[in-house]
Design an enzyme around this catalytic site. Structure first.
Site, mmCIF file in Angstrom:
data_model
loop_
_atom_site.group_PDB
_atom_site.id
_atom_site.type_symbol
_atom_site.label_atom_id
_atom_site.label_comp_id
_atom_site.label_asym_id
_atom_site.label_seq_id
_atom_site.Cartn_x
_atom_site.Cartn_y
_atom_site.Cartn_z
ATOM 1 N N TYR A 109 92.060 -34.549 -6.217
ATOM 2 C CA TYR A 109 92.372 -33.984 -4.907
ATOM 3 C C TYR A 109 93.339 -34.921 -4.174
ATOM 4 C CZ TYR A 109 91.764 -30.709 -1.166
ATOM 5 O OH TYR A 109 92.024 -29.766 -0.212
ATOM 6 N N ARG A 162 100.308 -24.402 4.879
ATOM 7 C CA ARG A 162 100.141 -25.739 5.461
ATOM 8 C C ARG A 162 99.390 -26.604 4.463
ATOM 9 N NH1 ARG A 162 95.830 -28.651 8.552
ATOM 10 N NH2 ARG A 162 95.660 -29.043 6.360
ATOM 11 N N LYS A 180 90.039 -28.242 -4.908
ATOM 12 C CA LYS A 180 88.879 -28.191 -4.020
ATOM 13 C C LYS A 180 87.663 -27.647 -4.772
ATOM 14 C CE LYS A 180 88.446 -28.564 0.636
ATOM 15 N NZ LYS A 180 89.179 -28.766 1.841
ATOM 16 N N GLU A 251 91.569 -21.954 3.202
ATOM 17 C CA GLU A 251 92.056 -23.322 2.985
ATOM 18 C C GLU A 251 93.542 -23.461 3.305
ATOM 19 O OE1 GLU A 251 90.303 -25.953 2.016
ATOM 20 O OE2 GLU A 251 92.001 -27.283 1.694
ATOM 21 N N ASP A 252 93.863 -24.451 4.118
ATOM 22 C CA ASP A 252 95.261 -24.811 4.386
ATOM 23 C C ASP A 252 96.122 -23.650 4.892
ATOM 24 O OD1 ASP A 252 94.707 -27.403 3.946
ATOM 25 O OD2 ASP A 252 95.849 -27.637 2.104
ATOM 26 N N ASP A 274 87.572 -25.002 6.243
ATOM 27 C CA ASP A 274 87.218 -26.419 6.135
ATOM 28 C C ASP A 274 88.074 -27.303 7.037
ATOM 29 O OD1 ASP A 274 85.844 -28.647 4.932
ATOM 30 O OD2 ASP A 274 87.776 -29.104 4.012
ATOM 31 N N ASP A 275 89.341 -26.939 7.200
ATOM 32 C CA ASP A 275 90.228 -27.783 8.027
ATOM 33 C C ASP A 275 89.727 -27.836 9.470
ATOM 34 O OD1 ASP A 275 92.056 -27.964 5.803
ATOM 35 O OD2 ASP A 275 92.546 -25.881 6.259
ATOM 36 N N ASN A 424 95.908 -38.378 8.294
ATOM 37 C CA ASN A 424 96.231 -38.532 6.875
ATOM 38 C C ASN A 424 97.716 -38.223 6.673
ATOM 39 O OD1 ASN A 424 93.557 -38.937 5.924
ATOM 40 N ND2 ASN A 424 93.167 -36.748 6.179
HETATM 41 P P1 NAI Z 1 98.369 -30.620 14.720
HETATM 42 O O1 NAI Z 1 99.818 -30.664 14.398
HETATM 43 O O2 NAI Z 1 97.696 -29.306 14.967
HETATM 44 O O3 NAI Z 1 98.108 -31.531 16.030
HETATM 45 C C1 NAI Z 1 98.725 -32.765 16.306
HETATM 46 C C2 NAI Z 1 98.560 -33.048 17.792
HETATM 47 O O4 NAI Z 1 98.939 -34.392 18.063
HETATM 48 C C3 NAI Z 1 99.410 -32.175 18.731
HETATM 49 O O5 NAI Z 1 98.594 -31.747 19.794
HETATM 50 C C4 NAI Z 1 100.491 -33.150 19.247
HETATM 51 O O6 NAI Z 1 100.948 -32.808 20.539
HETATM 52 C C5 NAI Z 1 99.703 -34.433 19.271
HETATM 53 N N1 NAI Z 1 100.471 -35.671 19.264
HETATM 54 C C6 NAI Z 1 101.494 -36.029 18.473
HETATM 55 N N2 NAI Z 1 101.906 -37.266 18.767
HETATM 56 C C7 NAI Z 1 101.120 -37.709 19.762
HETATM 57 C C8 NAI Z 1 101.041 -38.914 20.499
HETATM 58 N N3 NAI Z 1 101.856 -39.932 20.238
HETATM 59 N N4 NAI Z 1 100.106 -39.005 21.463
HETATM 60 C C9 NAI Z 1 99.275 -37.988 21.726
HETATM 61 N N5 NAI Z 1 99.295 -36.842 21.057
HETATM 62 C C10 NAI Z 1 100.209 -36.701 20.093
HETATM 63 O O7 NAI Z 1 97.634 -31.396 13.538
HETATM 64 P P2 NAI Z 1 96.085 -31.354 13.064
HETATM 65 O O8 NAI Z 1 95.888 -30.279 12.068
HETATM 66 O O9 NAI Z 1 95.208 -31.389 14.261
HETATM 67 O O10 NAI Z 1 95.982 -32.740 12.263
HETATM 68 C C11 NAI Z 1 96.294 -33.976 12.889
HETATM 69 C C12 NAI Z 1 96.008 -35.110 11.908
HETATM 70 O O11 NAI Z 1 94.625 -35.157 11.648
HETATM 71 C C13 NAI Z 1 96.716 -34.971 10.553
HETATM 72 O O12 NAI Z 1 97.284 -36.202 10.171
HETATM 73 C C14 NAI Z 1 95.617 -34.641 9.620
HETATM 74 O O13 NAI Z 1 95.851 -35.187 8.343
HETATM 75 C C15 NAI Z 1 94.427 -35.315 10.267
HETATM 76 N N6 NAI Z 1 93.180 -34.708 9.857
HETATM 77 C C16 NAI Z 1 92.203 -35.530 9.336
HETATM 78 C C17 NAI Z 1 91.030 -35.005 8.839
HETATM 79 C C18 NAI Z 1 89.976 -35.925 8.321
HETATM 80 O O14 NAI Z 1 90.097 -37.083 8.441
HETATM 81 N N7 NAI Z 1 88.917 -35.447 7.740
HETATM 82 C C19 NAI Z 1 90.826 -33.555 8.798
HETATM 83 C C20 NAI Z 1 91.866 -32.775 9.441
HETATM 84 C C21 NAI Z 1 93.006 -33.360 9.927
#
Ligand code: NAI
Length: 570
Positions: A109, A162, A180, A251-252, A274-275, A424
Site C-alpha cells: 500500500y 483523488r 486496500k 475510496e479516493d 475511509d478517507d 502525507n
Molecule cells: P484538502 O485539500 O481537502 O484540505 C487542505 C486544507 O488545508 C484546506 O482547507 C486548505 O485551505 C488548508 N491549508 C493549506 N495550507 C494551509 C496553511 N498553511 N495553513 C492553514 N491551512 C492551510 O485535503 P485533505 O483531504 O483534508 O488532506 C489534508 C492532508 O491530510 C493530506 O496531506 C492528507 O494526506 C492528510 N491525511 C492524513 C490522513 C492520516 O494521517 N490518516 C488521512 C487523510 C488525510
C-alpha cells in the site's frame, strides 16, 4: 442463522475440489500451492512430473519468497514481485504479508502503491477486479456477474480522481482498491474469495495519461454532473442485486463526490468512506490514547485544526460525537473546536462555500468568548494564544505549517500538548516529530500521518505513533460483514476509535506512542470487529448476537493463510 452456519459461510474453505487438472491448476492463484502440493495431491491432480520432486512447506516457500523479495533493488520492483506472487499463489502471498505485516504494508500500500498507480499501464501483468466504464452503464449487473467470485462480501471502489495525494490517475487508480483489499485480508482475515476491487473508469483529465499511446483506460475526459451521478446510482443498484451481502467502501473520491456519495448512500446500503470516516476514527483514537497519559476527559479538550479540508472536517465531526457522548453540551462542544485554513479562522462572518466549513464555523460570540478578533492574515500562533488548544491537528499537506512559535505557544498553556502533523506523504508533514519535541522541550505528545523512526530526546527514546487508517478500516469492514449491518454509522467509528485507543499498551504510552505497532494489526482488527459487532447487535443495526458469540465468530472467521487439501472433482 446459527453461529456455526455464520462461521461456515464467512470463513475460507476447509478443502477445495476442482475440475481443473494438470498445469491449469498451477495457473489458478486461488488453488495453486506450487511445490507445496503433496505427492498424493500431485497424483490426483495430474501434477506428478510437472513439478520438481521436492515437497515444500509453506514456511519454506515464505523463506524463498523473502529471498526473492530482498533481491529486488527498488520498492516498485518489490511491489511488482508481490503482485505477480498474488497472481500465482494467493495463499503464499497472504502468508508472506501476514508474517511481515509492518514491513510489507508500505510496499503493498502507501507509499509504493502510489508509484504503481502512476505506472499502471506499463507494469500491468494480470487482471484483478472489475472495470466499469460509462459505456457499461446499462449493463453493470452483467459486468459484475463476469467476476469469478460469487459470494462477494466486500467491495472497495474508486473513481480514480483523488488517488492518495496524486490526483487523477485514470485506470491506474485500480492499484488502490487492490492494495486496500490486500490489507483487509492481511489485517482482518477477510477471505480473498469474498472481496472485489472495482474501478469506476469514468475517463481521466490527466493529460499525461491521455497522451500515452499505451494507456489502458477509458480514453475520454472525466464524466461529470448528472451522467456521473447516474452511473453511481446504477452501480449501487447493480451491487445490491448481484452481491446483496456486500459492504461497499468508497475510496479516493474527490471531496465533493466523496461527501455527496456518502450522504446519498449511507442509508441505502452498508457503506463508508475511509478517507473521511476512517481518518476521523484513527485521529480520535490518538486523542483518546493521549488522554490516558494526562488522565483528562475528551469533553475538556480544545482542538485546533490547521487545514480545513475533508480530513479535518471528518475528524471534527467524530470528535463532536465523542464529546457529546462524554456529557458535554452542544454549545461547549461547538466552541471546543476551531478550524483554520489559508485565510485564518473559519467563522460565520466569512464567505464559506463548503458545507463542512459552515458546520464548524464559530460565531462572533464564540470568538469573543476567547478574545479572538478574526482578521485576514491572522497568524496561527495568535489563534493559539487566545484559544489555548490542548490538541493541534495538521491536515494541510503543507510542510512547515507547524512552526516553533506555534508549538511554544501551545506549551505556554498546556503541560502535555498533543501535536498531530497528519499530512502525507512524509515530505508534506507539517513538522517533524524531532522538531516538535525539541521546540516543546520534550513535553509534546507527537503522532504523525506518515511513518517516522523513533526520536532520541535528551537521552530518552520517544516512539512516534502513526495515525494510519489501517488500524480502523479492516476491523470495521469485518464487523459490517459479520453482523450483516444494514448501515455503517458514525457511532460504529466511535466504538472503533475507543477500542483502538484502549489497545495501546501502557509501555508504549510511557514512550510517547499513542498508536500500537503495526505488527499488532490483526489483534487490533479482531478487537475492533468484535466491539462493533456487539454495538450493531445492541442497537438493532445488525445480527442479534451475544457478546460471547460475537467474539467467537469474529475469531473463527478471520482467515489465517495456510493451504487446505485440494482434490480433483469426480
Ligand atoms: P484538502 O485539500 O481537502 O484540505 C487542505 C486544507 O488545508 C484546506 O482547507 C486548505 O485551505 C488548508 N491549508 C493549506 N495550507 C494551509 C496553511 N498553511 N495553513 C492553514 N491551512 C492551510 O485535503 P485533505 O483531504 O483534508 O488532506 C489534508 C492532508 O491530510 C493530506 O496531506 C492528507 O494526506 C492528510 N491525511 C492524513 C490522513 C492520516 O494521517 N490518516 C488521512 C487523510 C488525510
Amino acid at each position: 442463522m446459527s453461529v456455526p452456519h455464520i462461521i461456515r459461510e464467512l470463513r475460507g474453505p476447509e478443502h477445495i475440489r476442482t475440475k481443473l487438472t494438470g498445469v491449469p491448476v498451477l495457473h489458478n492463484p486461488a488453488i495453486n500451492k506450487g511445490l507445496a502440493f503433496s505427492h498424493e495431491e500431485r497424483d490426483l491432480l495430474r501434477l506428478t512430473g510437472v513439478l520438481p520432486p521436492a515437497v515444500m512447506t509453506i514456511e519454506q516457500q515464505v523463506a524463498l519468497a523473502q529471498e526473492h523479495l530482498s533481491a529486488k533493488a527498488t520498492d516498485l520492483e518489490k511491489y511488482i514481485y508481490l503482485a505477480t506472487l498474488q497472481d500465482r499463489n494467493e495463499t503464499l502471498f497472504y502468508r508472506l504479508l501476514v508474517d511481515n505485516l509492518a514491513k510489507l504494508m508500505p510496499i503493498v500500500y502507501t507509499p509504493t502503491v502510489g508509484y504503481a498507480c502512476r505506472q499502471f499501464s506499463h507494469i500491468f501483468r494480470y487482471v484483478r477486479g472489475i472495470w466499469i466504464t460509462p459505456d457499461d452503464a446499462p449493463n453493470i449487473r452483467k459486468v459484475l456477474r463476469n467476476y469469478p467470485g460469487h459470494d462477494i462480501r466486500l467491495i472497495v471502489v474508486t473513481d480514480n480522481e483523488r488517488i492518495l495525494g496524486l490526483g487523477d490517475q485514470g485506470c491506474g487508480g485500480m492499484g488502490i482498491p487492490v492494495g486496500k483489499l490486500a490489507l483487509y485480508v492481511g489485517g482482518a482475515g477477510i477471505h480473498p474469495s469474498k472481496t472485489l476491487p472495482v474501478s469506476l473508469d469514468v475517463g481521466t483529465n490527466n493529460e499525461t495519461l491521455l497522451n500515452d499511446p499505451l494507456y489502458m483506460g477509458y480514453r475520454k475526459p472525466r464524466l461529470t454532473g448528472q451522467a456521473y451521478d447516474d452511473l453511481i446510482e446504477a452501480f449501487v443498484e447493480a451491487v445490491a442485486e448481484v452481491f446483496p451481502h456486500a459492504v461497499v467502501q468508497w475510496e479516493d473520491f474527490k471531496n465533493r463526490n466523496a461527501f455527496h456519495i456518502l450522504d446519498q448512500y449511507h442509508k441505502r446500503l452498508p457503506c463508508f468512506n475511509d478517507d473521511i470516516q476512517g481518518t476521523a476514527a484513527v485521529a480520535l483514537a490518538g486523542i483518546l490514547a493521549s488522554l490516558r497519559i494526562v488522565r483528562e476527559p475528551i469533553a475538556d479538550q480544545r482542538i485546533m485544526y490547521v487545514g480545513a479540508g475533508a480530513a479535518s472536517g471528518g475528524i471534527a465531526r467524530l470528535v463532536r460525537l465523542a464529546m457529546i457522548a462524554d456529557g458535554a453540551t452542544e454549545e461547549t462542544v461547538h466552541r471546543a473546536q476551531v478550524l483554520t485554513d489559508t485565510h485564518g479562522v473559519i467563522h460565520e462572518g466569512r464567505e464559506l462555500g463548503e458545507p463542512h466549513k459552515r458546520e464548524f464555523a464559530l460565531s462572533l460570540r464564540d470568538l469573543a468568548h476567547y478574545g479572538i478578533k478574526p482578521r485576514e492574515g491572522m497568524r496561527p500562533e495568535e489563534v493559539i494564544a487566545a484559544f489555548k488548544p490542548t490538541v493541534l491537528i495538521g491536515a494541510t499537506a503543507v510542510p512547515g505549517a507547524f512552526t516553533q512559535a506555534m508549538i511554544q505557544e501551545m506549551c505556554r498553556h498546556t503541560e502535555r500538548p498533543l501535536i498531530m502533523p497528519l499530512s502525507n506523504p512524509t515530505s508534506k508533514c507539517e513538522c517533524t516529530p524531532a522538531d516538535a519535541l525539541e521546540w516543546s522541550r520534550g513535553r509534546a505528545v507527537v503522532a504523525t500521518g506518515s511513518p517516522f523512526v523513533d526520536v532520541m530526546h535528551e537521552g530518552r527514546r520517544r516512539i512516534i505513533g502513526q495515525a494510519n487508517n489501517v488500524f480502523i478500516f479492516p476491523g470495521v469492514g469485518l464487523a459490517a460483514i459479520v453482523s450483516e449491518a444494514k448501515e455503517i454509522t458514525q457511532e460504529m467509528f466511535l466504538v472503533a476509535a475507543r477500542t483502538l485507543s484502549e489497545f495501546v499498551s501502557h509501555e508504549r504510552l510511557v514512550e510517547g506512542a499513542i498508536y500500537p505497532d503495526q505488527s499488532e494489526l490483526r489483534e487490533v482488527s479482531r478487537r475492533i470487529a468484535t466491539e462493533v459487532v456487539i454495538y450493531a447487535s445492541e442497537n438493532h443495526l445488525g445480527r442479534r448476537l451475544t457478546r460471547e458469540d460475537a467474539a467467537h465468530i469474529v475469531k473463527e472467521v478471520m482467515w489465517f493463510p495456510d493451504y487446505v487439501p485440494v482434490a480433483a472433482m469426480e
